[in-house]
Design an enzyme around this catalytic site. Sequence first.
Site, PDB file in Angstrom:
ATOM      1  N   HIS A 214      28.328  49.777  49.550  1.00  0.00           N
ATOM      2  CA  HIS A 214      27.368  49.222  48.589  1.00  0.00           C
ATOM      3  C   HIS A 214      28.052  48.920  47.270  1.00  0.00           C
ATOM      4  O   HIS A 214      29.002  49.609  46.878  1.00  0.00           O
ATOM      5  CB  HIS A 214      26.130  50.118  48.417  1.00  0.00           C
ATOM      6  CG  HIS A 214      26.382  51.497  47.871  1.00  0.00           C
ATOM      7  ND1 HIS A 214      26.528  51.762  46.530  1.00  0.00           N
ATOM      8  CD2 HIS A 214      26.487  52.698  48.501  1.00  0.00           C
ATOM      9  CE1 HIS A 214      26.700  53.065  46.355  1.00  0.00           C
ATOM     10  NE2 HIS A 214      26.698  53.659  47.536  1.00  0.00           N
TER      11      HIS A 214
ATOM     12  N   ASP B  45      26.295  48.493  44.286  1.00  0.00           N
ATOM     13  CA  ASP B  45      25.606  49.041  43.116  1.00  0.00           C
ATOM     14  C   ASP B  45      26.025  50.487  42.874  1.00  0.00           C
ATOM     15  O   ASP B  45      26.568  51.150  43.767  1.00  0.00           O
ATOM     16  CB  ASP B  45      24.071  48.940  43.268  1.00  0.00           C
ATOM     17  CG  ASP B  45      23.540  49.729  44.467  1.00  0.00           C
ATOM     18  OD1 ASP B  45      24.222  49.781  45.509  1.00  0.00           O
ATOM     19  OD2 ASP B  45      22.431  50.301  44.354  1.00  0.00           O
TER      20      ASP B  45
ATOM     21  N   ASP C 153      31.601  56.789  44.394  1.00  0.00           N
ATOM     22  CA  ASP C 153      30.356  56.353  45.061  1.00  0.00           C
ATOM     23  C   ASP C 153      30.048  54.919  44.673  1.00  0.00           C
ATOM     24  O   ASP C 153      29.340  54.699  43.721  1.00  0.00           O
ATOM     25  CB  ASP C 153      29.220  57.305  44.664  1.00  0.00           C
ATOM     26  CG  ASP C 153      27.887  56.924  45.252  1.00  0.00           C
ATOM     27  OD1 ASP C 153      27.845  56.124  46.200  1.00  0.00           O
ATOM     28  OD2 ASP C 153      26.863  57.427  44.740  1.00  0.00           O
TER      29      ASP C 153
ATOM     30  N   GLU D 134      21.763  50.029  47.508  1.00  0.00           N
ATOM     31  CA  GLU D 134      21.735  51.292  48.270  1.00  0.00           C
ATOM     32  C   GLU D 134      21.106  52.394  47.437  1.00  0.00           C
ATOM     33  O   GLU D 134      20.348  53.215  47.939  1.00  0.00           O
ATOM     34  CB  GLU D 134      23.157  51.711  48.675  1.00  0.00           C
ATOM     35  CG  GLU D 134      23.206  52.945  49.599  1.00  0.00           C
ATOM     36  CD  GLU D 134      23.119  54.298  48.903  1.00  0.00           C
ATOM     37  OE1 GLU D 134      22.797  55.292  49.559  1.00  0.00           O
ATOM     38  OE2 GLU D 134      23.358  54.372  47.675  1.00  0.00           O
ATOM     39  N   GLU D 135      21.433  52.396  46.132  1.00  0.00           N
ATOM     40  CA  GLU D 135      20.988  53.499  45.275  1.00  0.00           C
ATOM     41  C   GLU D 135      19.476  53.511  45.060  1.00  0.00           C
ATOM     42  O   GLU D 135      18.924  54.500  44.583  1.00  0.00           O
ATOM     43  CB  GLU D 135      21.718  53.461  43.916  1.00  0.00           C
ATOM     44  CG  GLU D 135      23.236  53.662  44.024  1.00  0.00           C
ATOM     45  CD  GLU D 135      23.647  55.067  44.473  1.00  0.00           C
ATOM     46  OE1 GLU D 135      22.773  55.904  44.733  1.00  0.00           O
ATOM     47  OE2 GLU D 135      24.869  55.309  44.576  1.00  0.00           O
TER      48      GLU D 135
ATOM     49  N   GLU E 108      29.710  55.273  53.728  1.00  0.00           N
ATOM     50  CA  GLU E 108      30.226  56.292  52.816  1.00  0.00           C
ATOM     51  C   GLU E 108      30.023  57.727  53.307  1.00  0.00           C
ATOM     52  O   GLU E 108      29.101  58.041  54.046  1.00  0.00           O
ATOM     53  CB  GLU E 108      29.575  56.149  51.441  1.00  0.00           C
ATOM     54  CG  GLU E 108      28.102  56.499  51.431  1.00  0.00           C
ATOM     55  CD  GLU E 108      27.438  56.157  50.112  1.00  0.00           C
ATOM     56  OE1 GLU E 108      27.950  56.542  49.061  1.00  0.00           O
ATOM     57  OE2 GLU E 108      26.396  55.489  50.144  1.00  0.00           O
TER      58      GLU E 108
ATOM     59  N   HIS F  10      27.159  60.633  41.167  1.00  0.00           N
ATOM     60  CA  HIS F  10      25.956  60.690  40.314  1.00  0.00           C
ATOM     61  C   HIS F  10      26.121  61.661  39.133  1.00  0.00           C
ATOM     62  O   HIS F  10      25.162  61.933  38.427  1.00  0.00           O
ATOM     63  CB  HIS F  10      24.704  61.061  41.118  1.00  0.00           C
ATOM     64  CG  HIS F  10      24.356  60.074  42.200  1.00  0.00           C
ATOM     65  ND1 HIS F  10      23.073  59.926  42.696  1.00  0.00           N
ATOM     66  CD2 HIS F  10      25.102  59.175  42.877  1.00  0.00           C
ATOM     67  CE1 HIS F  10      23.074  58.992  43.644  1.00  0.00           C
ATOM     68  NE2 HIS F  10      24.300  58.519  43.762  1.00  0.00           N
TER      69      HIS F  10
HETATM   70  C1  LIG Z   1      15.766  57.151  50.234  1.00  0.00           C
HETATM   71  S1  LIG Z   1      16.316  56.006  49.064  1.00  0.00           S
HETATM   72  C2  LIG Z   1      17.424  56.869  48.072  1.00  0.00           C
HETATM   73  C3  LIG Z   1      18.809  56.821  48.521  1.00  0.00           C
HETATM   74  C4  LIG Z   1      19.680  57.722  47.730  1.00  0.00           C
HETATM   75  N1  LIG Z   1      21.033  57.503  48.101  1.00  0.00           N
HETATM   76  C5  LIG Z   1      22.037  57.970  47.360  1.00  0.00           C
HETATM   77  O1  LIG Z   1      21.949  58.815  46.513  1.00  0.00           O
HETATM   78  C6  LIG Z   1      19.263  59.168  47.917  1.00  0.00           C
HETATM   79  O2  LIG Z   1      18.443  59.646  47.126  1.00  0.00           O
HETATM   80  O3  LIG Z   1      19.721  59.851  48.819  1.00  0.00           O
HETATM   81 ZN   LIG Z   2      26.714  55.751  47.677  1.00  0.00          ZN
HETATM   82 ZN   LIG Z   3      24.926  57.193  45.200  1.00  0.00          ZN
END
Ligand SMILES: CSCC[C@H](NC=O)C(=O)O
Ligand SMILES: [Zn+2]
Ligand SMILES: [Zn+2]
Length: 426
Positions: free
Chosen positions: A80, A82, A113, A147-148, A175, A385
């Site tokens: 991804h 973003d 990430d 994706e985020e 990932e 994050h």
């Molecule tokens: C279910 S949509 C959210 C996707 C998100 N992915 C990465 O952190 C997560 O919270 O896991």
């Molecule tokens: Zn990611």
């Molecule tokens: Zn992420």
Amino acid sequence: TTTPTQDEQSQIISRFQEYLRINTAQPAPDYEKSTQFILTQAKSLSLESQVIEFVQGKPLVILKWPGSHPSLPSILLNSHTDVVPSEHSKWLHPPLGAHVDEQGNIFARGSQDMKCVGMQYLEAIRKLKPSGFQPKRSLYLSFVPDEEIGGHDGVEKLAHSHVFKSMNVDIVLDEGLASPNENYRLFYAERTTWWLVIKATGAPGHGAKLYDNSAMENLFKSIEIIRRFRASQFDLVKAGLKDEGDIISVNMASLKAGTPSPTGFVMNLQPSEAEAGFDIRVPPTANVESLEKRIAEEWAPASRNMSFEFKDKGTTVDYLGRPLITATDSSNPWWTLLEEAIKKANGKVGKPEIFPASTDVYYFRRVGLPAIGFSPMANTPILLHDHNEFLNQAEYLKGIDVYMSIIKEYTSYIPPGRENLPRDEF
Ligand SMILES: CSCC[C@H](NC=O)C(=O)O
Ligand SMILES: [Zn+2]
Ligand SMILES: [Zn+2]
């Protein structure tokens, strides 16, 4: 693998920095810039490219290195584009700066990430092409948006598209997570996401009065019960009995109650409504029915004037009802091939894990594909994050060699019984 010269190395790092410096942070990612950047990379590598927008302004960039045996299904390496936003003032080095410190650590949002992985795919191809390597299977790279924020306008739509069908994908890599020790981590499944809001109602009343069944009291009973469940799950991890991905996690994400006043909240009024939101992660091995029952009967029972609503509720099975689990045994040649490829590149592999959060890989597994989560970052603190996300440049360079090895193994794999395939049927 050949050791890159000092000059080649610094060019590799510069390209990574260039990608990291493009501001693709949610909620307003600059996808125009990232798309242009990826297309420029593709051109310099003579890869075929196409940009698809299922939703306007949400480009998916798909690159292809055609295989010599096009009747064989293809390999897809997904990443991804973003990243999550950053609290700039709390970082040691600016999150869009891609500063390299004295230890060689590259600081940037997305360094783990997962801009690292997307660039490593490209750099692996850059090193393989001049070596004369020719893939038998076609290799696709996808650079996807959003994706985020759940991937709804990205991979969710891709996985159901005609384009995807025509790609004839056999295996997807996406990932994983950094590993604080020397073993790389491989993920064969992930927990699914449930975002639950529970709401309590009750009689309003004077703030001085003690009475049962107020909205706040009803909500707090639920919060206490949910916290006990959280602790019971967490204890299994703390005791070393289970891994993080194997238990159900619950965290309170929001609280909403009170009667607003010009100075804050009315303090002597017990409100008639109160709600709390929870982020719940459910492993594919969990008993979903019993969790649903627990929510309806214990966490938000109508008998306590409670109701509940899911803001998001992922499933743990694919469209045929099979658990969203990619096999790690001999029934899945891709697992063994991946482990072998990593070892050939002098990497070590830990035991298979369930990814604790969720990623785009969900949508690929949903349509029944085997998919493995892997980000080649060993001896690296897990900082996705987080503030001060970084990746060491030596670790990044090692990862490129690992992907070279994986691409070689994967695109060369011919299943038993198909050894006499014609080349270049088209
Ligand atoms: C279910 S949509 C959210 C996707 C998100 N992915 C990465 O952190 C997560 O919270 O896991
Ligand atoms: Zn990611
Ligand atoms: Zn992420």
